[in-house]
Write an enzyme that holds these catalytic residues in place. Sequence first.
Site, PDB file in Angstrom:
ATOM      1  CB  SER A  83     -26.304 -36.713 -26.832  1.00 43.36           C
ATOM      2  OG  SER A  83     -26.403 -36.565 -28.233  1.00 43.36           O
ATOM      3  CG  ASP A 127     -41.895 -29.370 -38.224  1.00 36.48           C
ATOM      4  OD1 ASP A 127     -40.692 -29.052 -38.323  1.00 36.48           O
ATOM      5  OD2 ASP A 127     -42.583 -29.760 -39.180  1.00 36.48           O
ATOM      6  CG  PHE A 128     -36.399 -25.589 -36.163  1.00 39.40           C
ATOM      7  CD1 PHE A 128     -36.221 -24.565 -35.244  1.00 39.40           C
ATOM      8  CD2 PHE A 128     -35.777 -25.490 -37.409  1.00 39.40           C
ATOM      9  CE1 PHE A 128     -35.430 -23.456 -35.559  1.00 39.40           C
ATOM     10  CE2 PHE A 128     -34.990 -24.393 -37.731  1.00 39.40           C
ATOM     11  CZ  PHE A 128     -34.813 -23.378 -36.801  1.00 39.40           C
ATOM     12  CE  LYS A 192     -26.895 -35.370 -38.829  1.00 40.32           C
ATOM     13  NZ  LYS A 192     -27.095 -36.550 -37.968  1.00 40.32           N
TER      14      LYS A 192
END
Length: 241
Positions: A83, A127-128, A192
Amino acid sequence: MNRGFSTFRTLQRKITSNTLKSKQKNASSNEWLSRQLSDPYVEKAKQMNYRCRSAFKLVEINNKYQFLKPGQVVIDVGAAPGSWSQVIANKINSNGQDQNAPKGIAVAIDKQQIYPIDGVTIFGNMDFTKPENQEKITHFLEGKRANAVVSDMAPSASGIRHLDNDIIIELCYNVLRFAVKVSEQNASILVKLWQCGETKQLENDIARFYKNVKLVKPDSSRSDSAEIFLLGMDFKGLKEN
């Protein structure tokens, strides 16, 4: 006789425990469903074809600070289900919808598979936090620098607050280290986290590299949620020796 009774009581406790867990799970599921049905952002997301309500968190933050603009290079970390990437593609015009505006580059990465999004290059099932996957993004950009690195990434909650806080803070630092390496001067970062004792230290560390740092709690972030966002703007750049 005593042994049989003991076995029966053990079995009875196990059944009772499983029943209570099942009831708690059902109660939690019912609470989640009730909240979803009464949440105006869930319905709004459906109407605007966003994959989930979290899109409006990024929309709100950007409406206030205007850090996403046509023609930019933006990397969305922990992007599934996509999103935020949908919002980014519209704001930076990577989907080419505005033929009179410069076309940007949007990149999304997540451990999960992400279904295709118009105007977004997706690195799914990656996986970042692994350096080799970060290198794949850098290689894809072919020397282009990022104007923004954003992350709505969070770990699966374990229920142990200090452990969950430690994990999400470490994820934020992973994003910060990457952003510092790949960003253009005056770029932005958005991460976040959950309000915790380490919030101020992270804010201070972001301020080492970004001139302006804002602590943000958008209206679309549920009031009972501990999530907050740190936005760093005007990347100072790195001094080269």
